[in-house]
Design an enzyme around this catalytic site. Structure first.
Site, PDB file in Angstrom:
ATOM      1  N   LYS A 490       0.840  -1.208   0.000  1.00 17.64           N
ATOM      2  CA  LYS A 490       0.000   0.000   0.000  1.00 17.64           C
ATOM      3  C   LYS A 490       0.868   1.248   0.000  1.00 17.64           C
ATOM      4  CE  LYS A 490      -2.866  -1.368  -0.944  1.00 17.64           C
ATOM      5  NZ  LYS A 490      -3.541  -2.623  -1.120  1.00 17.64           N
ATOM      6  N   HIS A 509      18.549 -11.819   8.483  1.00 11.18           N
ATOM      7  CA  HIS A 509      19.250 -12.498   7.389  1.00 11.18           C
ATOM      8  C   HIS A 509      19.518 -11.548   6.224  1.00 11.18           C
ATOM      9  CE1 HIS A 509      18.802 -16.306   9.422  1.00 11.18           C
ATOM     10  NE2 HIS A 509      17.529 -15.998   9.639  1.00 11.18           N
ATOM     11  N   LYS A 608      -6.601  -0.351 -12.163  1.00 12.13           N
ATOM     12  CA  LYS A 608      -7.299  -1.214 -11.212  1.00 12.13           C
ATOM     13  C   LYS A 608      -7.499  -2.623 -11.752  1.00 12.13           C
ATOM     14  CE  LYS A 608     -10.040  -1.459  -7.467  1.00 12.13           C
ATOM     15  NZ  LYS A 608      -9.046  -1.634  -6.420  1.00 12.13           N
TER      16      LYS A 608
END
Ligand code: F6R
Length: 613
Positions: A490, A509, A608
């Site tokens: 987002k 890591h 979209k």
């Protein structure tokens, strides 16, 4: 990608088309264009790179009188977003005009052949090739408009939803579909064609979803549907469920904010009528249909893209936790091009808000060809995936217009919780008492979402502090890990800040090397099974001067000793955590993007509905 809208009837076409284009802008906003066909056989075309508002500037003061017309909003594939590449495109003689959503895959070879035969092209688009081809077929074969479209399409490989106008036939509107969505609105003495029903929802509720390989011919007020090989089909008229209010902003500054705040309702709508606390049961027709298969299935494969893939990860944890079925979650785009080992014993679930994502659809096609049972979890009713699958469950989030997915994600997770619990009950891997507890918890969620949304003011303050960050890290464990991935997605998509989601323990890591005083680290640190471990991870971040924003459980005072900022969410079942913990991350991204003056509802380069590979 790309939005198309067309009108033929007795009203002025231009306001309907321009308004429709604004509603379809979520599908792409690189350019916009309109074609109007007057009864005097005059074809007027206006187009402009940029948004529909820029097209409106161009047409101000022009005579737009016409009862037939079409418009297009573009997400560029072939050719950069400029005025010339904007749709509509004209045939060589200017007799025909076309708008197109999709990709003509063999456009290069068609174009070469047409150039050899003397055609000259103005744009770099694949679409212009198609309209030249239609005109050539029309002239060379001495056939009518409709026949020319049909014959030309037999030469085309690729995906399309197209509408074509012909100067010679001002009473005609022709649409055709393969692979890209197209819906026809049927009013009294008027018709609409569009990528979805939003452009005409206030005019008619009667719609026909065109199937792949079909052509719609509107001759005056008469609609005929044919296949490309000329077989007449009887239109299947359905009634629309969406309303005008559901596609308007309703007083919010952006669709995204409205949709974030709608989540108590959309989660409720996604479980309402499906859960029955009294007898501890769940009704999901699609799941019930495959009861026997699901009781014995050896593994489930979930496919999706982006946010829907993140919901799929939550689904993996849920199905393994409750139904004890091994699950693999795959990026649809990778899965479709591998040579996955699949057969009729497999159960494949596709998750998609739009129900149109090309990669997800292609992954399903592959699974179906191998004999697997295919199931869809989708939001848009009547879209391609629900129509292609063997069974499915709609999410009932309502129209999601903001390009960044918010309420669709929580609705997908809700559907997955129900699905996991329903299968668990059928398999006997959950006790009746535990199931009832979880269903009761589910009922409390809308109120808990409301409570979570009350942190909005605090989140604005936090957004102010971090709005100029260059990078951000999101960490979570267990059910908090997909939440971290979703929070990072987002932020990057609407504020253009680089952000990564990681399993909290993986930090050491590699990503730990990035941490310094400039690095905001958002940590899902709720009071669940991993709490102590995550607190240790927070200490590791703090030891490197990282700035911690913790998402914590209400009442947890201890966490404020370790974190720079704490956003509290109500306590909840661990498996339902994503439904609450995602919300503050959506708000944080939203407010940071607003403070950075980004276009929240239409972030750059995105669309979209990703109907191209
Ligand atoms: C992110 C976003 C995308 C979509 C993805 C899949 O906010 O909206 O990552 O989730 O394009 O789309 P659907 O769910 O329509 O298949």
């Amino acid at each position: 990608m790309c939005g198309i809208v067309a009108y033929i009837g007795y009203r002025e076409a231009s306001p309907i088309i321009l308004n429709g284009l604004k509603r379809l802008e979520y599908r792409g906003y690189d350019s916009a264009g309109i074609a109007l066909l007057t009864t005097e056989k005059d074809l007027k075309i206006y187009k402009k790179s940029g948004k529909v508002s820029e097209l409106e500037e161009v047409i101000k003061g022009k005579n737009l009188e016409a009862k037939t017309g079409m418009g297009h909003t573009r997400w560029a594939t072939h050719g950069e977003p400029n005025d010339i590449n904007a749709h509509p495109h004209l045939s060589g003689s200017g007799e025909f005009a076309i708008i197109h959503n999709g990709i003509i895959e063999n456009y290069a070879s068609l174009k070469l052949a047409l150039i050899k035969r003397g055609h000259e092209f103005k744009s770099e688009t694949d679409t212009e090739v198609l309209i030249h081809l239609i005109e050539e077929v029309y002239k060379n074969n001495n056939v009518g408009f409709e026949e020319a479209v049909r014959m030309a399409l037999t030469q085309v490989i690729g995906a399309y939803a197209i509408v074509i106008l012909s100067k010679k036939d001002p009473d005609y509107l022709i649409g055709a579909k393969k692979g890209s969505p197209m819906v026809i609105g049927i009013g009294e003495n008027e018709h609409f064609i569009a990528s979805d029903a939003s452009p005409f929802v206030e005019f008619t509720k009667n719609v026909v979803y065109l199937n792949d390989g079909e052509i719609a011919i509107i001759d005056g007020t008469k609609l005929t549907i044919k296949t490309i090989d000329n077989t007449i089909k009887t239109p299947y008229i359905q009634e629309l469920e969406i309303s005008l209010e559901s596609i308007e902003k309703g007083g919010y500054e952006h669709f995204m904010l409205k949709e974030i705040f709608e989540q108590s309702r959309s989660i409720l709508d996604s479980f309402r009528g499906r859960t029955h606390i009294n007898d501890g049961t769940i009704t999901m027709a699609g799941v019930d249909k495959f009861e026997d298969k699901l009781k014995n299935v050896k593994r489930i494969i979930i496919v999706g893209c982006g946010t829907s893939w993140h919901a799929g990860l939550v689904g993996e944890y849920l199905l393994e936790d409750f139904a004890r079925i091994p699950v693999e979650v795959e990026y649809a785009s990778e899965f479709r091009y591998r040579n996955p080992v699949l057969d009729e014993n497999d159960f494949v679930i596709a998750i998609s808000q739009s129900g149109e994502t090309a990669d997800t659809l292609a992954a399903l096609e592959l699974a179906k060809s191998k004999g697997a049972t295919i199931f869809g979890i989708c939001n848009v009713v009547g879209s391609s995936i629900p129509r292609f699958t063997d069974a499915g469950a709609y999410t009932h989030a309502g129209p999601e217009i903001g390009v960044a997915s918010t309420k669709a994600f929580t609705a997908q997770v809700t559907a997955l919780i129900l699905m996991a619990l329903s299968i668990a009950k059928k398999k006997g891997t959950i006790s009746s008492q535990r199931l009832r507890e979880l269903l009761i918890e589910m009922e409390t969620l809308p109120a808990k979402v409301e409570k979570t949304l009350q942190s909005d003011k605090l989140i604005i303050e936090i957004a102010n502090e971090f709005k100029d960050s260059k990078n951000a890290l999101y960490l979570g464990r267990g059910y908090g890990f997909p939440v971290a991935l979703e929070g990072a997605l987002k932020l990057k998509e609407i504020s253009y800040i680089h952000a990564e989601g990681y399993p909290a323990a993986e930090m050491k890591h590699g990503p730990i090397a990035l941490i310094d005083a400039e690095m905001p680290v958002v940590v899902i640190a709720t009071k669940h099974s991993y709490y102590e471990k995550v607190v240790s991870n927070i200490q590791e971040v703090r030891a490197r001067k990282g700035r911690v924003i913790a998402i914590a459980t209400e009442g947890d005072k201890e966490i404020s000793n370790y974190a720079d900022h704490v956003i509290y969410i109500p306590s909840c079942e661990e498996s339902m955590l994503p439904l609450l913990a995602t919300i503050p991350l959506q708000l944080l991204s939203y407010h940071i993007a607003v403070l950075r003056e980004c276009n929240v509802d239409q972030p750059r380069n995105l669309a979209k509905s990703v109907t191209v590979e």
